[in-house]
Scaffold this motif. Structure first.
Motif, mmCIF file in Angstrom:
data_model
loop_
_atom_site.group_PDB
_atom_site.id
_atom_site.type_symbol
_atom_site.label_atom_id
_atom_site.label_comp_id
_atom_site.label_asym_id
_atom_site.label_seq_id
_atom_site.Cartn_x
_atom_site.Cartn_y
_atom_site.Cartn_z
ATOM 1 N N ASP A 56 -40.708 103.462 -58.398
ATOM 2 C CA ASP A 56 -39.701 102.816 -57.566
ATOM 3 C C ASP A 56 -39.231 103.733 -56.440
ATOM 4 O OD1 ASP A 56 -37.840 100.603 -57.043
ATOM 5 O OD2 ASP A 56 -36.305 102.024 -57.681
ATOM 6 N N ARG A 57 -39.267 103.227 -55.214
ATOM 7 C CA ARG A 57 -38.833 104.010 -54.052
ATOM 8 C C ARG A 57 -37.353 104.396 -54.159
ATOM 9 N NH1 ARG A 57 -40.369 104.318 -48.460
ATOM 10 N NH2 ARG A 57 -38.575 104.878 -47.160
ATOM 11 N N THR A 89 -46.840 108.741 -46.173
ATOM 12 C CA THR A 89 -45.664 108.702 -45.310
ATOM 13 C C THR A 89 -44.608 109.673 -45.823
ATOM 14 O OG1 THR A 89 -46.056 106.355 -44.839
ATOM 15 C CG2 THR A 89 -43.890 107.225 -44.283
ATOM 16 N N LEU A 113 -38.594 112.089 -48.432
ATOM 17 C CA LEU A 113 -39.050 111.049 -49.351
ATOM 18 C C LEU A 113 -40.512 110.755 -49.031
ATOM 19 C CD1 LEU A 113 -38.486 108.864 -51.506
ATOM 20 C CD2 LEU A 113 -37.770 107.359 -49.633
ATOM 21 N N TYR A 125 -43.838 107.218 -55.430
ATOM 22 C CA TYR A 125 -42.832 107.817 -54.553
ATOM 23 C C TYR A 125 -42.305 109.096 -55.204
ATOM 24 C CZ TYR A 125 -43.051 103.175 -52.549
ATOM 25 O OH TYR A 125 -43.502 102.012 -51.985
ATOM 26 N N LYS A 126 -41.988 110.076 -54.377
ATOM 27 C CA LYS A 126 -41.480 111.356 -54.857
ATOM 28 C C LYS A 126 -40.712 112.016 -53.734
ATOM 29 C CE LYS A 126 -44.733 114.424 -55.542
ATOM 30 N NZ LYS A 126 -46.024 114.982 -56.012
ATOM 31 N N THR A 169 -49.638 103.123 -55.787
ATOM 32 C CA THR A 169 -48.683 103.762 -54.884
ATOM 33 C C THR A 169 -47.511 104.312 -55.681
ATOM 34 O OG1 THR A 169 -49.252 102.349 -53.017
ATOM 35 C CG2 THR A 169 -47.086 103.374 -52.956
ATOM 36 N N CYS A 200 -44.954 111.387 -59.844
ATOM 37 C CA CYS A 200 -44.251 110.460 -58.945
ATOM 38 C C CYS A 200 -43.656 109.342 -59.777
ATOM 39 C CB CYS A 200 -45.193 109.902 -57.874
ATOM 40 S SG CYS A 200 -46.422 108.732 -58.496
ATOM 41 N N THR A 219 -40.528 110.604 -45.084
ATOM 42 C CA THR A 219 -39.317 110.138 -44.421
ATOM 43 C C THR A 219 -38.236 111.203 -44.500
ATOM 44 O OG1 THR A 219 -39.828 107.843 -45.008
ATOM 45 C CG2 THR A 219 -37.575 108.327 -44.326
ATOM 46 N N GLU A 273 -44.206 108.782 -49.731
ATOM 47 C CA GLU A 273 -44.975 107.669 -50.294
ATOM 48 C C GLU A 273 -46.394 108.176 -50.469
ATOM 49 O OE1 GLU A 273 -46.873 103.670 -48.547
ATOM 50 O OE2 GLU A 273 -44.675 103.693 -48.485
ATOM 51 N N ALA A 307 -36.732 107.358 -56.455
ATOM 52 C CA ALA A 307 -37.088 108.643 -55.836
ATOM 53 C C ALA A 307 -36.038 109.044 -54.813
ATOM 54 C CB ALA A 307 -38.463 108.547 -55.187
ATOM 55 N N ASP A 308 -35.590 108.096 -54.003
ATOM 56 C CA ASP A 308 -34.598 108.394 -52.971
ATOM 57 C C ASP A 308 -33.284 108.856 -53.593
ATOM 58 O OD1 ASP A 308 -33.788 108.643 -50.332
ATOM 59 O OD2 ASP A 308 -33.079 106.588 -50.198
#
Length: 231
Positions: free
Chosen positions: A74-75, A117, A92, A17-18, A15, A71, A119, A94, A78-79
């Motif tokens: 870490d979420r 996902t 954001l 994040y980007k 998984t 990507c 966001t 996933e 990315a945020d």
């Protein structure tokens, strides 16, 4: 001698994040995303295969090129990219990292991905986003969208979060995060009450009235002082 990188064989896709900007096709029948860096000129679908942005014939991710999807692990990292002015309206994402990939300290560069996902942040006015509206820019055949509330998006091409997810397909989930209910936003809302030009004009009028009152008080003060000296 050819140096080979260590091989990984995960039991399930990693998984990552980007961030990316949501886009809507010109005819309004398809939805996807466009990146914020090297591959930003090539919109991609929820489930898609990377291609070399330089037009080379190798398969991404090639070791001697920087092509492929990117990507981070870490979420929060990315945020944090959405703090930049040019990325404030990005979503954001996933994602599932599919196919061949190269692992780096902070993330992956890889061949295929599935966006699971998306966001959306708050509207520019501070209200929780309920739709994605025309952002005023785009790519050939695609309109870029930005999170918005019903009041601020009035009159612009827009889709609800659920409509965007349906047009994108592949089981994408789209949700809103942050902001306050539209009725709780403090200050003028575009299309309701006075806007910025009206408020500026009102402020200028009040300042002119204040200047007039101050000049009258100063004149009365001069008269009072003169009368005391003559008496």
């Amino acid at each position: 001698m050819r140096l080979r990188l260590p091989a990984e064989r995960p039991t399930e896709p990693p998984t990552g994040y980007k961030i990316a900007h949501p886009v809507l096709s010109q005819d309004g029948t398809r939805a996807g995303f466009t990146g914020v860096s090297l591959g930003g000129a090539l919109p991609y679908r929820v489930l898609d295969q990377a291609s070399c942005v330089y037009g080379r014939r190798h398969r991404p991710p090639a070791r001697l090129c920087d092509c492929g999807f990117h990507c981070v692990h870490d979420r929060a990292a990315a945020d944090a990219l959405r703090c930049s002015a040019e990325h404030r309206t990005a979503l954001l994402l996933e994602v599932s990292v599919l196919g061949a990939y190269i692992r780096f300290e902070r993330g992956f560069r890889y061949a295929r991905q599935r966006v699971r996902t998306a966001t959306a942040g708050p509207c520019a006015c501070g209200a929780t986003a309920v739709l994605l509206a025309d952002a005023g820019w785009g790519r050939p055949g695609w309109r870029a969208l930005a999170p918005g509330c019903a009041g601020c998006a009035r009159g612009r091409t827009s889709v609800t979060l659920a409509q965007f997810a349906r047009l994108a397909g592949e089981g994408l989930r789209v949700r809103a995060d942050g902001g306050v209910p539209a009725g709780d936003v403090v200050g003028p809302v575009p299309g309701a009450g006075m806007g910025v030009p009206e408020l500026v004009a009102e402020a200028a009028l009040l300042q002119a009235r204040l200047d007039w009152f101050q000049s009258q008080l100063a004149r009365l003060g001069d008269r009072g002082t003169g009368g005391a000296e003559q008496g």
